[in-house]
Structures are given as structure tokens and as C-alpha cells.
Write a protein that holds these residues in place. Structure first.
Motif, PDB file in Angstrom:
ATOM      1  N   MET A   1       0.853  -1.168   0.000  1.00 21.97           N
ATOM      2  CA  MET A   1       0.000   0.000   0.000  1.00 21.97           C
ATOM      3  C   MET A   1       0.892   1.222   0.000  1.00 21.97           C
ATOM      4  O   MET A   1       1.872   1.283   0.728  1.00 21.97           O
ATOM      5  N   LYS A   2       0.554   2.175  -0.837  1.00 26.17           N
ATOM      6  CA  LYS A   2       1.254   3.451  -0.863  1.00 26.17           C
ATOM      7  C   LYS A   2       0.220   4.559  -0.749  1.00 26.17           C
ATOM      8  O   LYS A   2      -0.856   4.476  -1.346  1.00 26.17           O
ATOM      9  N   ILE A   3       0.551   5.587   0.008  1.00 31.21           N
ATOM     10  CA  ILE A   3      -0.334   6.746   0.122  1.00 31.21           C
ATOM     11  C   ILE A   3       0.359   7.915  -0.555  1.00 31.21           C
ATOM     12  O   ILE A   3       1.473   8.289  -0.195  1.00 31.21           O
ATOM     13  N   TYR A   4      -0.325   8.483  -1.553  1.00 35.13           N
ATOM     14  CA  TYR A   4       0.189   9.620  -2.306  1.00 35.13           C
ATOM     15  C   TYR A   4      -0.501  10.887  -1.840  1.00 35.13           C
ATOM     16  O   TYR A   4      -1.552  10.838  -1.199  1.00 35.13           O
ATOM     17  N   VAL A  53      -7.687  -5.985  -9.253  1.00 36.24           N
ATOM     18  CA  VAL A  53      -6.772  -5.244 -10.124  1.00 36.24           C
ATOM     19  C   VAL A  53      -6.165  -4.125  -9.287  1.00 36.24           C
ATOM     20  O   VAL A  53      -6.655  -3.833  -8.202  1.00 36.24           O
ATOM     21  N   PRO A  54      -5.108  -3.454  -9.750  1.00 34.49           N
ATOM     22  CA  PRO A  54      -4.585  -2.312  -9.019  1.00 34.49           C
ATOM     23  C   PRO A  54      -5.693  -1.268  -8.790  1.00 34.49           C
ATOM     24  O   PRO A  54      -6.525  -1.047  -9.672  1.00 34.49           O
ATOM     25  N   GLN A  55      -5.702  -0.685  -7.604  1.00 32.44           N
ATOM     26  CA  GLN A  55      -6.740   0.276  -7.232  1.00 32.44           C
ATOM     27  C   GLN A  55      -6.125   1.540  -6.658  1.00 32.44           C
ATOM     28  O   GLN A  55      -5.157   1.476  -5.908  1.00 32.44           O
ATOM     29  N   ALA A  85      -1.842  -2.588  -4.818  1.00 33.45           N
ATOM     30  CA  ALA A  85      -1.453  -3.409  -5.962  1.00 33.45           C
ATOM     31  C   ALA A  85      -2.422  -4.576  -6.125  1.00 33.45           C
ATOM     32  O   ALA A  85      -3.152  -4.931  -5.189  1.00 33.45           O
ATOM     33  N   LYS A  86      -2.416  -5.167  -7.298  1.00 28.88           N
ATOM     34  CA  LYS A  86      -3.239  -6.353  -7.568  1.00 28.88           C
ATOM     35  C   LYS A  86      -2.914  -7.435  -6.540  1.00 28.88           C
ATOM     36  O   LYS A  86      -1.750  -7.628  -6.181  1.00 28.88           O
ATOM     37  N   ASP A  87      -3.936  -8.082  -6.037  1.00 21.83           N
ATOM     38  CA  ASP A  87      -3.852  -9.165  -5.051  1.00 21.83           C
ATOM     39  C   ASP A  87      -3.529  -8.693  -3.637  1.00 21.83           C
ATOM     40  O   ASP A  87      -3.461  -9.513  -2.717  1.00 21.83           O
ATOM     41  N   GLU A  88      -3.339  -7.409  -3.418  1.00 22.04           N
ATOM     42  CA  GLU A  88      -3.028  -6.902  -2.072  1.00 22.04           C
ATOM     43  C   GLU A  88      -4.309  -6.867  -1.229  1.00 22.04           C
ATOM     44  O   GLU A  88      -5.337  -6.363  -1.658  1.00 22.04           O
ATOM     45  N   TRP A  89      -4.230  -7.422  -0.044  1.00 20.19           N
ATOM     46  CA  TRP A  89      -5.352  -7.398   0.890  1.00 20.19           C
ATOM     47  C   TRP A  89      -5.472  -6.003   1.483  1.00 20.19           C
ATOM     48  O   TRP A  89      -4.466  -5.373   1.801  1.00 20.19           O
ATOM     49  N   HIS A  90      -6.711  -5.504   1.646  1.00 15.18           N
ATOM     50  CA  HIS A  90      -6.889  -4.160   2.177  1.00 15.18           C
ATOM     51  C   HIS A  90      -8.293  -3.933   2.721  1.00 15.18           C
ATOM     52  O   HIS A  90      -9.212  -4.711   2.448  1.00 15.18           O
ATOM     53  N   GLU A  91      -8.425  -2.855   3.478  1.00 16.33           N
ATOM     54  CA  GLU A  91      -9.695  -2.474   4.088  1.00 16.33           C
ATOM     55  C   GLU A  91      -9.714  -0.961   4.266  1.00 16.33           C
ATOM     56  O   GLU A  91      -8.671  -0.337   4.478  1.00 16.33           O
ATOM     57  N   SER A 105      -7.694  -0.347 -12.650  1.00 15.22           N
ATOM     58  CA  SER A 105      -7.208  -0.667 -13.985  1.00 15.22           C
ATOM     59  C   SER A 105      -5.991  -1.569 -13.867  1.00 15.22           C
ATOM     60  O   SER A 105      -5.249  -1.485 -12.888  1.00 15.22           O
ATOM     61  N   GLU A 106      -5.778  -2.394 -14.882  1.00 15.83           N
ATOM     62  CA  GLU A 106      -4.592  -3.252 -14.904  1.00 15.83           C
ATOM     63  C   GLU A 106      -3.308  -2.427 -14.977  1.00 15.83           C
ATOM     64  O   GLU A 106      -2.249  -2.898 -14.604  1.00 15.83           O
TER      65      GLU A 106
END
Length: 124
Positions: A1-4, A53-55, A85-91, A105-106
Motif C-alpha cells: 500500500m502506498k499513500i500519495y 486489479v490495481p486500485q 497493488a493487484k492481489d493486495e489485501w486491504h480495508e 485498472s490493470e
């Protein structure tokens, strides 16, 4: 996870066509993209799941908390853009309410346009 960080300071002054505004670019993609607006009410949650997919989640209004595989939550507020990133678990969750734009998007590369505020990687 990255925060921009979405910020006016990183934008470009647009003057074409007698315009006068600042444009901060967010993303560019040649692949198809899905773009939506999510409204989380008080105590709302986007449950813990894997990104298909990447979000990229752009926080527009309100504030909340995000996490990845780590149990630690990070506070987000307007101007933050959270990338998974794709497949990264998140909440994502909020106590008071949160509105966000989500781009899926991919081919997403937010680093091309926005500075990183916080890079949170899984520590094994």
C-alpha cells in the motif's frame, strides 16, 4: 500500500483558452479503467478483501482509516490517494463518513504524477 499526496503545489497552471486554474494529474492509462465514487456513511466500511486489479482511492471528503495485510491502520483525509497493488489485501473504514473516487485498472502508475506521502509495505 502506498499513500500519495494530491496537492495544488504539484499541479500545473493552465492558461490555454483564457483559462486560469491548476491541474494536478492523477493517473494515465492505456488500458480500460473503471472509475466510481464511493460514499461511506458514519461507521462505514469497505471490508477486508484482495484487490482484483490495481486500485487507487482518492479521498475527497471526510476522513477514515486504511490498512493492507498489516493489522495497523493509517489515517487518511482529503488530498490523500491510497494505492493497492493487484492481489493486495486491504480495508477502508470511517467513524464519521468518507467520500472517495476509486480508479481500477490493470495499468496504474500513480508515481508518475504524484509524490508519495507514505509507503507502507508488509514487513515479514
Amino acid at each position: 500500500m502506498k499513500i500519495y499526496q494530491l496537492s495544488k503545489e504539484n499541479g500545473k497552471n493552465i492558461t490555454q483558452f483564457k483559462s486560469s486554474f491548476i491541474m494536478s494529474r492523477i493517473i494515465e492509462t492505456e488500458a480500460s479503467a473503471s472509475i466510481g465514487c464511493m460514499y461511506l456513511e458514519e461507521n462505514g466500511v469497505i471490508g477486508y478483501h484482495q484487490a482484483v486489479v490495481p486500485q487507487l482511492l482518492l479521498i475527497i471528503e471526510g476522513e477514515g482509516f486504511v490498512r493492507n495485510e498489516q493489522a495497523q491502520y493509517y489515517q487518511v483525509q482529503p488530498g490523500d490517494a491510497v494505492f493497492w497493488a493487484k492481489d493486495e489485501w486491504h480495508e477502508t473504514k470511517t467513524d464519521t463518513g468518507l467520500t472517495g473516487i476509486v480508479i481500477e485498472s490493470e495499468q496504474l502508475n500513480p508515481s508518475a504524477f504524484m509524490p508519495i506521502k507514505n509507503d507502507i509495505r508488509l514487513r515479514l
